[in-house]
Design a protein around this motif. Structure first.
Motif, PDB file in Angstrom:
ATOM      1  N   GLY A 158       8.048 -24.860  19.873  1.00 41.51           N
ATOM      2  CA  GLY A 158       7.820 -25.370  18.534  1.00 41.51           C
ATOM      3  C   GLY A 158       9.045 -25.210  17.665  1.00 41.51           C
ATOM      4  O   GLY A 158      10.153 -24.959  18.155  1.00 41.51           O
ATOM      5  N   VAL A 159       8.811 -25.338  16.359  1.00 35.50           N
ATOM      6  CA  VAL A 159       9.889 -25.298  15.377  1.00 35.50           C
ATOM      7  C   VAL A 159       9.524 -24.303  14.277  1.00 35.50           C
ATOM      8  O   VAL A 159       8.380 -24.281  13.813  1.00 35.50           O
ATOM      9  CB  VAL A 159      10.127 -26.694  14.774  1.00 35.50           C
ATOM     10  N   VAL A 160      10.491 -23.492  13.861  1.00 32.36           N
ATOM     11  CA  VAL A 160      10.257 -22.517  12.796  1.00 32.36           C
ATOM     12  C   VAL A 160      10.013 -23.253  11.484  1.00 32.36           C
ATOM     13  O   VAL A 160      10.815 -24.096  11.069  1.00 32.36           O
ATOM     14  CB  VAL A 160      11.457 -21.563  12.650  1.00 32.36           C
ATOM     15  N   SER A 161       8.880 -22.926  10.831  1.00 30.70           N
ATOM     16  CA  SER A 161       8.534 -23.584   9.569  1.00 30.70           C
ATOM     17  C   SER A 161       8.603 -22.640   8.371  1.00 30.70           C
ATOM     18  O   SER A 161       8.828 -23.084   7.247  1.00 30.70           O
ATOM     19  CB  SER A 161       7.136 -24.198   9.653  1.00 30.70           C
ATOM     20  N   GLU A 162       8.396 -21.349   8.595  1.00 28.28           N
ATOM     21  CA  GLU A 162       8.489 -20.354   7.525  1.00 28.28           C
ATOM     22  C   GLU A 162       9.185 -19.115   8.066  1.00 28.28           C
ATOM     23  O   GLU A 162       9.017 -18.766   9.231  1.00 28.28           O
ATOM     24  CB  GLU A 162       7.100 -19.961   6.999  1.00 28.28           C
ATOM     25  N   VAL A 163       9.945 -18.443   7.177  1.00 29.66           N
ATOM     26  CA  VAL A 163      10.690 -17.267   7.628  1.00 29.66           C
ATOM     27  C   VAL A 163      10.502 -16.129   6.641  1.00 29.66           C
ATOM     28  O   VAL A 163      10.647 -16.308   5.420  1.00 29.66           O
ATOM     29  CB  VAL A 163      12.198 -17.578   7.765  1.00 29.66           C
ATOM     30  N   GLY A 164      10.178 -14.952   7.166  1.00 26.72           N
ATOM     31  CA  GLY A 164      10.144 -13.743   6.374  1.00 26.72           C
ATOM     32  C   GLY A 164      11.269 -12.832   6.816  1.00 26.72           C
ATOM     33  O   GLY A 164      12.090 -13.199   7.668  1.00 26.72           O
ATOM     34  N   GLY A 165      11.315 -11.645   6.278  1.00 30.33           N
ATOM     35  CA  GLY A 165      12.388 -10.735   6.647  1.00 30.33           C
ATOM     36  C   GLY A 165      12.368 -10.356   8.113  1.00 30.33           C
ATOM     37  O   GLY A 165      13.400 -10.379   8.790  1.00 30.33           O
ATOM     38  N   SER A 166      11.177 -10.026   8.631  1.00 28.05           N
ATOM     39  CA  SER A 166      11.062  -9.589  10.023  1.00 28.05           C
ATOM     40  C   SER A 166      10.021 -10.396  10.797  1.00 28.05           C
ATOM     41  O   SER A 166       9.518  -9.946  11.819  1.00 28.05           O
ATOM     42  CB  SER A 166      10.686  -8.105  10.073  1.00 28.05           C
ATOM     43  N   TRP A 167       9.709 -11.584  10.320  1.00 30.91           N
ATOM     44  CA  TRP A 167       8.748 -12.440  11.004  1.00 30.91           C
ATOM     45  C   TRP A 167       9.079 -13.898  10.720  1.00 30.91           C
ATOM     46  O   TRP A 167       9.830 -14.221   9.798  1.00 30.91           O
ATOM     47  CB  TRP A 167       7.308 -12.151  10.545  1.00 30.91           C
ATOM     48  N   ALA A 168       8.487 -14.765  11.511  1.00 28.62           N
ATOM     49  CA  ALA A 168       8.661 -16.201  11.286  1.00 28.62           C
ATOM     50  C   ALA A 168       7.433 -16.932  11.803  1.00 28.62           C
ATOM     51  O   ALA A 168       6.802 -16.517  12.785  1.00 28.62           O
ATOM     52  CB  ALA A 168       9.914 -16.713  11.987  1.00 28.62           C
ATOM     53  N   LEU A 169       7.096 -18.015  11.140  1.00 26.74           N
ATOM     54  CA  LEU A 169       5.979 -18.862  11.554  1.00 26.74           C
ATOM     55  C   LEU A 169       6.546 -20.046  12.331  1.00 26.74           C
ATOM     56  O   LEU A 169       7.481 -20.715  11.873  1.00 26.74           O
ATOM     57  CB  LEU A 169       5.200 -19.359  10.337  1.00 26.74           C
ATOM     58  N   VAL A 170       5.972 -20.285  13.498  1.00 30.77           N
ATOM     59  CA  VAL A 170       6.440 -21.360  14.363  1.00 30.77           C
ATOM     60  C   VAL A 170       5.333 -22.396  14.519  1.00 30.77           C
ATOM     61  O   VAL A 170       4.251 -22.083  15.030  1.00 30.77           O
ATOM     62  CB  VAL A 170       6.830 -20.815  15.756  1.00 30.77           C
ATOM     63  N   ASP A 171       5.604 -23.626  14.043  1.00 26.29           N
ATOM     64  CA  ASP A 171       4.666 -24.717  14.292  1.00 26.29           C
ATOM     65  C   ASP A 171       4.889 -25.201  15.720  1.00 26.29           C
ATOM     66  O   ASP A 171       6.008 -25.601  16.079  1.00 26.29           O
ATOM     67  CB  ASP A 171       4.906 -25.878  13.317  1.00 26.29           C
TER      68      ASP A 171
END
Length: 278
Positions: A158-171
């Motif tokens: 998938g593709v990263v859609s949101e990014v936090g400091g130590s995490w990321a959301l992948v669609d």
């Protein structure tokens, strides 16, 4: 009572004398005391009962002792089995980790222009509206929005859609928000890969806007085209499962089954840099 003894005294004396004589004769002739035999006869059932009780008690004691010993042995065996099972799990984990690192090495050798950041899936979300993963790497690790995420074999997850400091959301590639250029490896036809609300429920995505002359067959491999240089080219997305016509009766599209195991993928790699591609 006195009258009884008075009337029968002589008879009682004679009976006692006779009994004494019988005992004496028995003792001298037969060599045993009849009274002793009588006592033995009377006491025999009691001795037998006492012996039976003693035997029963001993058997119960022995059984209880053996049961406790067996329980202890069983507990020790259960503990040993648990330890061996834990060792087996650690061994299997080590094998998988070694295989993962070997696959990553092969992936790095195949695409040396890529920079990877390894990550682990910590959460999955899949419903009628979205299909995404949360990974344990984020901005602190160089992960950015629109970074592509692949599995250990290089298949696009998938593709990263949101990014936090130590995490990321992948669609994932099934998510309706995902849209990227696709190319059919066999025919070199280019189109648009996109998630679809209806197909997502069947674990499929869509290859839309196919050229009219495109001759696709089931099993054709679809990869990223890299057009626009937003995403790297050549990432395996999946395989064509069928060719269909849109509702307008003119446009055609293909259904694509992802190559990555999106439901079970545990370790992924974020492509944080893929160089300049045209």
């Amino acid at each position: 009572m006195k009258r009884f003894f008075h009337d029968n005294g002589l008879l009682l004396v004679l009976i006692a004398a006779l009994l004494a004589a019988v005992v004496g004769v028995g003792s001298s002739i037969l060599g045993f005391n009849p009274l002793t035999g009588l006592v033995e006869l009377v006491s025999a059932p009691f001795r037998a009962a006492s012996s039976a009780v003693a035997t029963w008690t001993q058997e119960r004691y022995d059984r209880a002792f053996r049961y406790d010993a067996l329980e202890q042995t069983n507990e020790e065996l259960r503990q040993r089995i648990a330890e061996l099972e834990e060792l087996e799990r650690e061994y299997q984990d080590a094998i998988r980790e070694n295989q993962r690192l070997e696959d990553l090495l092969g992936l790095a050798e195949e695409r040396p222009e890529f920079a990877y950041e390894d990550a682990q899936v910590i959460r999955r979300t899949s419903d009628n509206w979205q299909a995404n993963l949360t990974i344990d790497k984020g901005a602190e690790d160089g992960v950015e929005r629109n970074d592509c995420v692949v599995d250990q074999y290089g298949n696009l997850v998938g593709v990263v859609s949101e990014v936090g400091g130590s995490w990321a959301l992948v669609d994932t590639v099934l998510d309706p928000d995902v849209e990227l250029g696709g190319r059919v490896a066999r025919t070199d036809d280019t189109a648009i890969l996109e998630g679809d609300f209806t197909l997502m429920l069947d674990g499929l995505l869509k290859l839309s806007y196919l050229p009219e002359e495109a001759q696709l067959v089931s099993g054709d491999q679809v990869v990223t085209s890299g057009l626009g240089q937003v995403y790297p080219a050549g990432l395996v997305v999946g395989n064509v499962t069928g060719l269909f016509t849109e509702a307008d009766g003119v446009s055609r599209y293909a259904q694509v089954e992802p190559a990555a195991d999106l439901e079970r993928v545990r370790y992924v790699y974020v492509i944080t840099d893929f160089g300049a591609e045209g």
